[in-house]
Design a protein around this motif. Structure first.
Motif, mmCIF file in Angstrom:
data_model
loop_
_atom_site.group_PDB
_atom_site.id
_atom_site.type_symbol
_atom_site.label_atom_id
_atom_site.label_comp_id
_atom_site.label_asym_id
_atom_site.label_seq_id
_atom_site.Cartn_x
_atom_site.Cartn_y
_atom_site.Cartn_z
ATOM 1 N N ILE A 153 0.864 -1.175 0.000
ATOM 2 C CA ILE A 153 0.000 0.000 0.000
ATOM 3 C C ILE A 153 0.897 1.220 0.000
ATOM 4 C CG2 ILE A 153 -1.813 1.302 1.148
ATOM 5 C CD1 ILE A 153 -1.345 -2.366 2.027
ATOM 6 N N ASN A 154 0.848 1.983 -1.088
ATOM 7 C CA ASN A 154 1.632 3.196 -1.226
ATOM 8 C C ASN A 154 0.809 4.410 -0.800
ATOM 9 O OD1 ASN A 154 3.907 1.857 -2.259
ATOM 10 N ND2 ASN A 154 3.108 1.936 -4.349
ATOM 11 N N THR A 155 1.490 5.517 -0.552
ATOM 12 C CA THR A 155 0.794 6.730 -0.128
ATOM 13 C C THR A 155 1.030 7.842 -1.139
ATOM 14 O OG1 THR A 155 1.084 6.092 2.188
ATOM 15 C CG2 THR A 155 0.441 8.364 1.749
ATOM 16 N N ALA A 156 0.005 8.114 -1.930
ATOM 17 C CA ALA A 156 0.007 9.245 -2.859
ATOM 18 C C ALA A 156 -0.611 10.446 -2.132
ATOM 19 C CB ALA A 156 -0.753 8.883 -4.123
ATOM 20 N N SER A 157 -1.203 11.357 -2.858
ATOM 21 C CA SER A 157 -1.801 12.542 -2.240
ATOM 22 C C SER A 157 -2.738 13.209 -3.233
ATOM 23 C CB SER A 157 -0.709 13.525 -1.818
ATOM 24 O OG SER A 157 -1.261 14.738 -1.366
ATOM 25 N N ALA A 158 -3.681 13.977 -2.690
ATOM 26 C CA ALA A 158 -4.501 14.818 -3.566
ATOM 27 C C ALA A 158 -3.603 15.763 -4.351
ATOM 28 C CB ALA A 158 -5.508 15.611 -2.736
ATOM 29 N N SER A 159 -2.559 16.277 -3.700
ATOM 30 C CA SER A 159 -1.563 17.099 -4.379
ATOM 31 C C SER A 159 -0.746 16.181 -5.277
ATOM 32 C CB SER A 159 -0.657 17.777 -3.349
ATOM 33 O OG SER A 159 0.324 18.568 -3.990
ATOM 34 N N GLY A 160 -0.960 16.319 -6.571
ATOM 35 C CA GLY A 160 -0.266 15.441 -7.506
ATOM 36 C C GLY A 160 -1.197 14.490 -8.220
ATOM 37 N N THR A 161 -2.415 14.330 -7.712
ATOM 38 C CA THR A 161 -3.364 13.441 -8.392
ATOM 39 C C THR A 161 -4.601 14.195 -8.873
ATOM 40 O OG1 THR A 161 -4.272 12.804 -6.224
ATOM 41 C CG2 THR A 161 -2.632 11.334 -7.209
ATOM 42 N N PHE A 162 -5.346 14.821 -7.963
ATOM 43 C CA PHE A 162 -6.570 15.481 -8.406
ATOM 44 C C PHE A 162 -6.734 16.901 -7.870
ATOM 45 C CE2 PHE A 162 -7.628 13.148 -4.554
ATOM 46 C CZ PHE A 162 -8.399 14.035 -3.823
ATOM 47 N N LYS A 163 -5.813 17.367 -7.040
ATOM 48 C CA LYS A 163 -5.924 18.721 -6.496
ATOM 49 C C LYS A 163 -4.527 19.336 -6.352
ATOM 50 C CE LYS A 163 -8.231 21.355 -2.834
ATOM 51 N NZ LYS A 163 -7.107 22.299 -2.635
ATOM 52 N N PRO A 164 -3.971 19.857 -7.449
ATOM 53 C CA PRO A 164 -2.638 20.460 -7.379
ATOM 54 C C PRO A 164 -2.595 21.584 -6.348
ATOM 55 C CG PRO A 164 -3.343 20.200 -9.646
ATOM 56 C CD PRO A 164 -4.538 19.895 -8.796
ATOM 57 N N LYS A 175 4.293 12.641 -5.520
ATOM 58 C CA LYS A 175 3.060 11.903 -5.259
ATOM 59 C C LYS A 175 2.416 11.409 -6.551
ATOM 60 C CE LYS A 175 2.923 12.006 -0.778
ATOM 61 N NZ LYS A 175 3.179 10.758 -0.017
ATOM 62 N N ALA A 176 2.486 12.205 -7.612
ATOM 63 C CA ALA A 176 1.991 11.729 -8.906
ATOM 64 C C ALA A 176 2.821 10.544 -9.381
ATOM 65 C CB ALA A 176 2.041 12.858 -9.932
ATOM 66 N N GLY A 177 4.138 10.624 -9.153
ATOM 67 C CA GLY A 177 5.004 9.505 -9.506
ATOM 68 C C GLY A 177 4.677 8.258 -8.724
ATOM 69 N N ILE A 178 4.327 8.417 -7.462
ATOM 70 C CA ILE A 178 3.955 7.265 -6.634
ATOM 71 C C ILE A 178 2.691 6.609 -7.158
ATOM 72 C CG2 ILE A 178 3.057 6.654 -4.342
ATOM 73 C CD1 ILE A 178 5.116 8.754 -3.254
ATOM 74 N N ALA A 179 1.714 7.414 -7.576
ATOM 75 C CA ALA A 179 0.493 6.840 -8.149
ATOM 76 C C ALA A 179 0.808 6.040 -9.404
ATOM 77 C CB ALA A 179 -0.514 7.952 -8.450
#
Length: 292
Positions: A153-164, A175-179
């Motif tokens: 289980i990795n930890t991404a973030s809204a920052s980098g995925t859907f809420k810059p 965080k986008a890279g982690i996703a």
């Protein structure tokens, strides 16, 4: 009987905040936990053995099983040592929860190389390094005929995925890279019996409280005994489920906050232009510019 009985889990960044809640819940659910935390400040500077050891002491006092680890997951050697400790202490590794992170916020025009490198190292490289060594272990076990039922289980973030978030170019990029890494790893490791998912959590932690604009989100006082939607403990039940043998999901990214869990989808087509021959600049300008 807990949902993680007999499982052995590594949780990085488990000395405080969300990671601490993961470690405590995993132990309550029957897992042996390797509590990893370098013990640094918000910006990653310094180190302290106390945060990891305090969580271990709490788990053991409650009758659980845990050991402390202070390796630096932002290095290949540190990640290797962490995985090796899980195997030496518990005889195996079933679950990897990548949670460790730091902040060095800065606007792009003013960010320094060290601010960029430090955040990318802890978040993105820190995920990749532990994932590499855990995956190598599971691959070797699978090749030796051992039936693997493992989870990451990795930890991404809204920052980098859907809420810059302005001021977080380094953090958002990591965080986008982690996703993206999660999706690639899910595709690669399924053949060895490993599932890989990610979460994008929002909770009240020392990092989010230090993020510009976020402290106002957590400003409301919650009366004692009422549900606190930003308590970091709200994040951990989803992670425990994703870590369990009951879960069959892989290649998913979930936003989780308070009482809400949303499955996220990545980049997708929103507009397509076409031509019957070679593109010209003016044609592209006409077609892309139309309705812009």
């Amino acid at each position: 009987m807990g949902i993680l009985d007999g499982r052995v889990a590594i949780v990085t960044g488990a000395g405080r905040g969300i990671g601490r809640e993961h470690a405590l819940l995993f132990a309550r659910e029957g897992a042996g936990v390797v509590v990893n935390d370098l013990g640094g400040a918000n910006d990653g500077s310094g180190s302290d053995v106390d945060p990891a050891q305090q969580v271990v002491d709490e788990i053991i006092a409650a009758g659980g099983k845990a050991v402390a680890n202070t390796d630096n997951v932002a290095t290949w050697d540190g990640a290797e040592g962490l995985v090796a400790q899980s195997i030496s202490e518990f005889g195996r590794l079933d679950v990897l929860v990548n949670n460790a992170g730091i902040l060095r916020d800065a606007f792009i025009a003013g960010i320094t190389e060290s601010q960029w490198d430090a955040v990318i190292a802890v978040h993105l490289k820190g995920h990749a390094a532990t994932l590499h060594h855990a995956a190598a272990y599971w691959k070797a076990q699978s090749k030796a005929g051992v039936a693997i039922d493992a989870a990451v289980i990795n930890t991404a973030s809204a920052s980098g995925t859907f809420k810059p978030n302005a001021g977080q170019g380094n953090y958002g990029a990591a965080k986008a890279g982690i996703a993206a890494l999660t999706l690639v790893a899910a595709d690669e490791l399924e053949r060895y019996g490993v599932r890989v998912n990610a979460i994008a959590p929002i909770a009240r932690t020392r990092l989010t409280l230090a993020t510009p604009g976020m402290s106002a989100l957590f400003a409301a006082e919650i009366p004692e005994g009422e549900f606190d939607p930003f308590d970091p403990s709200n994040i951990s039940p989803l992670v425990a489920y994703l870590a369990s043998t009951d879960c069959k999901l892989t290649g998913k990214v979930f936003a989780v906050q308070g009482g809400g869990i949303s499955e996220l989808a990545g980049w997708h087509d929103v507009k397509t232009i076409e031509t019957d021959g070679p593109w010209t600049v003016s044609e592209i300008a006409d077609k892309l510019g139309a309705g812009a």
